[in-house]
Design an enzyme around this catalytic site. Structure first.
Site, short mmCIF file in Angstrom:
data_model
loop_
_atom_site.label_atom_id
_atom_site.label_comp_id
_atom_site.label_asym_id
_atom_site.label_seq_id
_atom_site.Cartn_x
_atom_site.Cartn_y
_atom_site.Cartn_z
N SER A 15 -35.64 62.19 -37.15
CA SER A 15 -37.01 62.69 -37.10
C SER A 15 -37.14 63.93 -37.96
O SER A 15 -36.16 64.56 -38.36
CB SER A 15 -37.42 63.02 -35.66
OG SER A 15 -36.66 64.10 -35.15
N GLY A 16 -38.39 64.28 -38.24
CA GLY A 16 -38.69 65.51 -38.95
C GLY A 16 -39.81 66.23 -38.22
O GLY A 16 -40.53 65.64 -37.41
N GLY A 82 -27.35 67.01 -45.65
CA GLY A 82 -26.76 67.23 -46.97
C GLY A 82 -26.60 65.96 -47.78
O GLY A 82 -27.01 64.87 -47.37
N HIS A 240 -29.18 73.57 -45.91
CA HIS A 240 -28.38 72.58 -45.18
C HIS A 240 -28.56 72.86 -43.70
O HIS A 240 -28.35 73.99 -43.24
CB HIS A 240 -26.91 72.66 -45.56
CG HIS A 240 -26.10 71.55 -44.97
ND1 HIS A 240 -24.84 71.73 -44.46
CD2 HIS A 240 -26.40 70.23 -44.77
CE1 HIS A 240 -24.39 70.57 -43.99
NE2 HIS A 240 -25.31 69.66 -44.17
N ASP A 241 -28.95 71.85 -42.93
CA ASP A 241 -29.29 72.09 -41.54
C ASP A 241 -28.14 72.69 -40.74
O ASP A 241 -28.36 73.50 -39.83
CB ASP A 241 -29.82 70.82 -40.87
CG ASP A 241 -28.93 69.59 -41.07
OD1 ASP A 241 -27.78 69.72 -41.54
OD2 ASP A 241 -29.41 68.47 -40.76
N THR A 266 -26.67 63.82 -34.62
CA THR A 266 -26.15 62.56 -35.15
C THR A 266 -24.72 62.74 -35.62
O THR A 266 -23.86 61.88 -35.41
CB THR A 266 -27.04 62.07 -36.31
OG1 THR A 266 -28.36 61.86 -35.82
CG2 THR A 266 -26.51 60.77 -36.88
N ASN A 303 -16.43 67.33 -40.35
CA ASN A 303 -17.53 66.41 -40.01
C ASN A 303 -16.98 65.34 -39.07
O ASN A 303 -16.04 64.63 -39.41
CB ASN A 303 -18.06 65.72 -41.26
CG ASN A 303 -18.99 66.60 -42.06
OD1 ASN A 303 -18.63 67.69 -42.47
ND2 ASN A 303 -20.20 66.13 -42.29
N GLY A 413 -29.67 69.76 -31.06
CA GLY A 413 -30.21 68.82 -30.09
C GLY A 413 -29.17 68.21 -29.19
O GLY A 413 -29.42 67.92 -28.01
#
Length: 494
Positions: A15-16, A82, A240-241, A266, A303, A413
């Site tokens: 989502s955004g 990214g 980058h989030d 995610t 990651n 989240g």
């Protein structure tokens, strides 16, 4: 002081949203203005991003913010995931439809790259974890399959930089996201042009690199007309989030890295904040990454596949007609047998399987474990496996840093998943502090506040975050069952 408002565009894999940060000089209050779905779009046999729809939704959100806050709005900035990018021509045309990082065109490109430039040399020039969807391998896929795109493209813009171009016309790449591409030198903090030339990639498409907090310019007149946002500046946050989320960790600790973070969503990105990139042979062997952070820091991290496993299980359950909310799945997982079946979350089969429950079951079958059958058993397997992966990465971070990590901060989240938070504390035998859920948005927005001159340091930002958000603490339970399971987990990762 009078309230001032900063706008964050925060785009994730599912989502955004456009989110407002209302700043009173001491604390930051967040208000979600507009949320919209995101995800890959199947086009023929490929996966793409619908960037035009995303841009339309962003403008809708900005217009709503303008109606609500008017002249209080100071600036706006975007953060995203990214590696993915948009190619732009000299005359402002999008060159090709942007690909999703899970697209199959990347398969095998990393291995082909090693035949041209050894793995160790790529790491020495980039300091980045090897993942098949890194921008470098996506570009090699373009070179192989659609080289004509390079003949037309003038600039490569990563996703947040593309939306900044949409907002104000800037053609730059912000450092923190640029550092995720495996095209940037970890010490020079600029493009690894020598490496790019070794691969025969066009270096002219890589634009100027700017630091987080850079003022990019005023909104385009056409954007002002469509949204009503007059007098608003575009500021590059940590785009980058994960960089934004790490900036949003509410720690008061400075100096040695005695805390770790997990930006949970995610993906689970687990690491420590350091002042210098780690380019040792051991870092290469462990396949850890050095990504850029705020104020010249680096994020030494791993990651990990993350809640993707649970999300895709839910997707399969829904497709079969058995619909659950995530909270319901967590309850079912809590009722399932403990530490019965585990998987390696980073096994390549879990990257994008057509049926995640079947992929988990096949892994367990092949490794001679009990095969999880119910929804609760499958989801518990995913949660416990993630927690065990966190324990493995925790050990690597302590080994490389030389200090014991005393606490783990889980932000984003995924921090709302209390069952995973407790499993992480149990598996790692460390206290886990969760929150803020909105760490990414806070990191984005407070960098904008700082760019306007109202904050000075990263420590100042984190002090504001502690005052502005709530956190929870999970203490570790008995460790013996997790010790036994960890022995089994290590064997599965060999």
């Amino acid at each position: 002081m009078a309230e001032r408002v900063y706008l964050g565009i925060d785009l994730g894999a599912e989502s955004g949203r456009v989110i407002a940060g209302i700043w009173n000089g001491k604390t930051l209050r967040l208000e979600e203005i507009h949320r919209f779905p995101n995800g890959p779009v199947a086009l023929a046999d490929t996966l793409r991003w619908d960037v035009l729809r995303l841009w339309a939704e962003i403008q809708n959100g900005l217009a709503l913010a303008s109606k609500k806050f008017g002249k209080k709005i100071v600036s706006v900035g975007a953060d995203t995931w990214g590696v993915d990018f948009v190619l732009l021509s000299k005359k402002n045309e999008i060159v090709g439809q942007p690909y999703h990082y899970r697209d199959a065109r990347n398969n095998g490109m990393m291995e082909k790259a090693f035949k041209k430039v050894p793995r160790a040399e790529i790491f020495a020039q980039t300091g980045l974890q090897f993942m098949p969807f890194n921008t470098l391998y996506q570009l090699l896929a373009v070179q192989k399959n659609t080289p004509e795109l390079f003949e037309t493209a003038q600039n490569l813009l990563l996703m947040p930089d593309f939306f900044h171009w949409c907002l104000c016309g800037s053609r730059v790449v912000e450092f923190t996201n640029g550092s995720t591409t495996q095209c940037m030198h970890p010490l020079k903090r600029n493009w690894a042009t020598g490496l790019l030339k070794q691969f025969g990639l066009p270096t002219n498409i890589f634009p100027k690199v700017v630091s987080p907090g850079t003022k990019l310019g005023a909104l385009r007149a056409s954007v002002v007309e469509r949204t009503g946002l007059a007098g608003v500046e575009v500021v590059a946050p940590p785009t980058h989030d994960t960089a934004a989320a790490v900036a949003g960790v509410p720690t008061a600790n400075t100096g040695r890295p005695n805390w770790a973070y997990i930006s949970s969503g995610t993906w689970s990105l687990m690491g420590v904040e350091v002042n210098k990139a780690s380019l040792s042979d051991r870092t290469l062997e462990l396949n850890l990454t050095n990504e850029g952070g705020l104020d010249s820091t680096y994020r030494l991290l791993k990651n990990i596949m993350g809640l993707w496993l649970v999300q895709q299980c839910k997707r399969s359950f829904d497709a079969r007609g058995t619909t659950y909310e995530y909270a319901e799945l967590a309850k079912l997982a809590a009722q399932a047998p403990a530490l019965r079946s585990i998987v390696n979350p980073d096994d390549p089969r879990f990257l994008n399987p057509p049926d995640m429950p079947k992929a988990i079951q096949d892994f367990c079958k092949e490794t001679k474990q009990p095969v999880p059958k119910t929804e609760g058993e499958l989801v518990r397997c995913a949660y416990e496996s993630l927690a065990l992966k966190y324990r493995q990465v925790l050990g690597w971070l302590e080994e490389l840093g030389g200090d014991q990590i005393e606490v783990i901060h889980i932000v984003g989240g995924g921090s709302k998943s209390e069952i995973l938070d407790q499993f992480a504390a149990d598996a790692c035998q460390r206290p886990v502090v969760t929150g803020p859920v909105e760490a990414t948005a806070m990191g984005n927005l407070l960098v904008q506040v700082r760019a306007s001159g109202e904050l000075d340091t990263l420590a100042d930002m984190r002090s504001v975050i502690r005052k502005s958000s709530e956190v929870a603490r999970f203490e570790p339970g008995p460790g013996a069952p997790w010790d036994e399971a960890y022995g089994r987990f290590q064997a599965l990762c060999k």
